[in-house]
Design an enzyme around this catalytic site. Structure first.
Site, PDB file in Angstrom:
ATOM      1  N   HIS A   1     -12.606   3.263  -0.948  1.00 39.40           N
ATOM      2  CA  HIS A   1     -12.860   1.932   0.204  1.00 39.40           C
ATOM      3  C   HIS A   1     -13.804   0.861  -0.154  1.00 39.40           C
ATOM      4  CE1 HIS A   1     -12.864   5.421   3.313  1.00 39.40           C
ATOM      5  NE2 HIS A   1     -11.612   4.933   2.641  1.00 39.40           N
TER       6      HIS A   1
ATOM      7  N   ASN B   1       0.918  -1.165   0.488  1.00 37.78           N
ATOM      8  CA  ASN B   1       0.549  -0.608  -0.351  1.00 37.78           C
ATOM      9  C   ASN B   1       0.853   1.204   0.230  1.00 37.78           C
ATOM     10  OD1 ASN B   1      -1.733   1.717   0.443  1.00 37.78           O
ATOM     11  ND2 ASN B   1      -2.910   0.969   2.030  1.00 37.78           N
TER      12      ASN B   1
ATOM     13  N   ARG C   1     -11.990  16.356   5.436  1.00 37.48           N
ATOM     14  CA  ARG C   1     -12.656  16.038   3.975  1.00 37.48           C
ATOM     15  C   ARG C   1     -13.966  16.514   4.472  1.00 37.48           C
ATOM     16  NH1 ARG C   1     -11.111  10.441   1.621  1.00 37.48           N
ATOM     17  NH2 ARG C   1      -9.620  10.512   3.172  1.00 37.48           N
TER      18      ARG C   1
ATOM     19  N   GLU D   1      -7.724  -3.985   5.288  1.00 34.26           N
ATOM     20  CA  GLU D   1      -7.967  -3.714   3.888  1.00 34.26           C
ATOM     21  C   GLU D   1      -6.662  -5.131   3.103  1.00 34.26           C
ATOM     22  OE1 GLU D   1      -8.586   0.159   4.819  1.00 34.26           O
ATOM     23  OE2 GLU D   1      -9.368  -0.084   3.196  1.00 34.26           O
TER      24      GLU D   1
ATOM     25  N   ARG E   1      -2.536  -2.301  -3.422  1.00 31.71           N
ATOM     26  CA  ARG E   1      -3.513  -1.219  -3.837  1.00 31.71           C
ATOM     27  C   ARG E   1      -3.312   0.012  -4.762  1.00 31.71           C
ATOM     28  NH1 ARG E   1      -5.770   2.648   1.464  1.00 31.71           N
ATOM     29  NH2 ARG E   1      -7.821   2.777  -0.111  1.00 31.71           N
TER      30      ARG E   1
END
Ligand code: AMP
Length: 589
Positions: A153, A7, A214, A362, A64
């Site tokens: 996601h 990742n 965000r 993940e 990823r």
């Protein structure tokens, strides 16, 4: 068997060696503060120690990749062409994709002998229906820039939905689940019978829920107002919306939900307002997604906040009784999810809509996807299932044919990468003219080949007025000809129309597993939902670059009630096949 999950962020590199079946970690390492261009050095530095951990047997590397755009809707083997195609997606995620690619380049250089697979954040949401994908913007402008909702996601939403289904003892295909991934980035997804049908993040990960820094949804008019009143440019807006908004902007004390909860408990009004706004926005989405799916069987909370904040879950679940969703306050308060006990139910027994807390993972999700693809993890003894791909009618073209049909500068433009390495479905289409009738908008599979080949089904042959032989790919001698029509011209072929001989691609290890060799003819049992079927005369094709997969045409798929999916060519279906026996000898394999 292990998968290295990479990742790569702009200044960090997370490496994790995972056992795909269980999610167990053999080793992990995070390198922070990597200078630009430093990913390879970071990887070279960290990898030896990871690989030296006892018993590591690296079968593949999973990367990823944040954005797959329209091109990538499933895990994809990374070769040079695929890497180039991902590079073309940089405008859609200018911060993340270059970093992801730096990780890919570094890992491919350091580990050249294992397969590398990209797993896309957006892929799980490729099933969003058109009505959910579209922004109500001028269509031409949206198409020019690839502006639509992609969602993010994906591995996490898919993973926790699967875990929830396991816990509920039901098939994912029978459940309507709302998954709420609440971490620093946050998104909610409506998973209707196993497919993502709505999700709160859009073209970028900025839309939707209130997040750490965000903003999530804002009236686009606000941006115009800020441009006009504050003289902000794109970078200024970017900074405000991505870095200075969300919980941090509302609370004034940063983005950490733990601090915000504590301050709110001590009477800090801004922090209370931040908490309320966060939960209100989420509740609004849950209501909306229940309406989208016509009901909801389970709501799942996951990621840093979802797994750990009883308060956020409590506030969010208020007033959801009308959906049959209610919290057991004690279970909610005491809930603790761990890797060993990743699912905790926090609704009372017999609730109509169950509320679950699921620990996301993940890296495990990525490792599982990679393993499913590369190793066919579903293998069980001799009855290792084989995924089926359905080939809609399509053509293969030579370079000269591309020029004749699409003009001197014509070329094949990849629209979607297919599961067999290097193969892609093209943007371009052709019309087939046969003696009796024509078929429009027939797909092309690239890259170009040495001979043109037109693969049709028996039903297509009736429509065209042809009688084509059943052939293995590449054997077009003495087959009927046909006329192709493209935007720049017509091309009449003397031969080339065939029905594809149904076949299975496999690697030498698979062939050994089944006890077959290249050129063998076998039977396979198709285990579909409604019309199980045994196909005879199935050709075995063995090559080390192949991915285990059976290819049948649309007539054959219909006979077994398998759906190719709306994408058309070579879409994987949910059915699997089992190799039964050799046709010739009728001996059990
Ligand atoms: P993630 O991006 O999934 O790592 O989640 C990070 C977010 O989870 C941060 O905002 C953390 O403050 C939040 N978080 C972690 N632990 C807790 C906790 N015990 N209570 C509330 N929020 C938490």
């Amino acid at each position: 068997m292990h998968v290295l999950v990479v990742n790569a962020g702009s200044s960090s590199l997370k490496l994790c060696i995972v056992e795909p079946a269980t999610g167990a970690r053999a080793a992990e390492s995070t390198v922070e503060r990597i200078p630009a261009g430093g990913h390879q050095a970071a990887l070279e530095g960290a990898l030896p120690a990871l690989l030296a951990s006892g018993g590591v047997k690296l079968a593949a590397v999973g990367h990823r990749v944040v954005h797959g755009g329209e091109l990538f809707t499933s895990p994809t083997h990374l070769d040079d062409a695929v890497t180039d195609a991902i590079r073309g997606l940089i405008p859609l995620a200018p911060l993340h994709v270059p970093a992801n690619l730096a990780g890919v380049a570094a890992a491919r250089a350091v580990l050249p002998d294992v397969p590398h697979v990209a797993v896309f954040d957006t892929a799980f949401h490729a099933t969003l229906p058109n009505r959910a994908r579209r922004y109500a913007l001028p269509l031409a402008l949206a198409e020019k820039h690839g502006i639509r909702r992609y969602g993010f996601h994906g591995p996490s939403h898919k993973y926790v939905a699967e875990r929830a289904a396991e816990h509920l003892g039901a098939a994912l295909e029978e459940l309507r689940i709302i998954t709420c991934h609440l971490g620093n980035g946050a998104s909610a997804t409506a998973v209707e019978y196993g497919r993502s049908v709505e999700t709160s993040m859009g073209m970028t990960p900025l839309e939707g829920l209130v997040m750490g820094t965000r903003s999530g949804d804002v009236d686009p008019g606000v941006l115009l107002h800020l441009v006009r009143q504050e003289g902000l440019d794109a970078d200024g807006l970017d900074r405000i919306l991505n870095k200075e908004s969300g919980l941090a902007g509302l609370s004034g004390i940063g983005n950490d939900m733990r601090d915000i909860e504590e301050a709110a408990a001590n009477g800090d009004d801004r922090c209370r307002a931040a908490l309320h706004a966060f939960c209100h926005r989420l509740r609004k989405y849950i209501g909306a997604y229940a309406a989208v799916m016509g009901g909801v069987d389970a709501i799942v909370f996951t990621a840093g906040i979802g797994e750990n904040s009883a308060l956020v879950r409590h506030r969010t679940a208020q007033r959801l009784e009308f959906l049959g969703a209610r919290l057991d306050e004690e279970l909610n308060r005491d809930c603790e999810v761990t890797r060993d006990a990743p699912v905790v139910e926090i609704s009372p027994p017999h609730a109509r809509c169950r509320i679950l807390v699921v620990k996301t993972d993940e890296a495990h999700a990525i490792a599982r996807d990679v393993a499913r693809m590369v190793l066919d993890l579903g293998a069980v003894g001799a009855h290792k299932p084989i995924p089926i791909a359905v080939s809609a009618r399509h053509v293969h073209l030579t370079q000269d044919a591309v020029k004749a049909l699409f003009g001197p500068d014509g070329k094949l433009t990849p629209r979607k990468w297919l599961s067999q390495p290097g193969q892609f479905a093209c943007e371009e289409r052709v019309t087939l003219h046969g003696p009796r009738g024509s078929i429009e908008r027939v797909g092309i599979i690239g890259p170009v080949r040495r001979d043109c080949q037109i693969e049709v089904s028996r039903t297509d042959e009736y429509a065209l007025g042809l009688d084509a032989p059943i052939r293995r790919s590449g054997q077009v001698a003495n087959s009927p000809g046909i006329t192709l029509q493209g935007p720049a011209g017509r091309l009449t072929l003397e031969e080339g129309v065939v029905q594809a001989w149904r076949h299975i691609h496999m690697q030498p290890e698979d062939a050994e597993h089944y006890g077959v060799k290249d050129g063998d003819v076998v039977s396979v049992a198709v285990d579909s939902e409604a019309r199980d079927l045994v196909f005879g005369d199935v050709l075995v094709r063995v090559k080390s670059s192949y991915l285990l997969e059976m290819h049948i045409d649309t007539d054959e798929a219909n006979a077994a009630d398998l759906n190719a999916g709306d994408a058309g060519m070579l879409a994987l279906t949910r059915g699997t096949v089992r190799l039964l026996r050799k046709d010739v000898t009728h001996a059990e394999v």
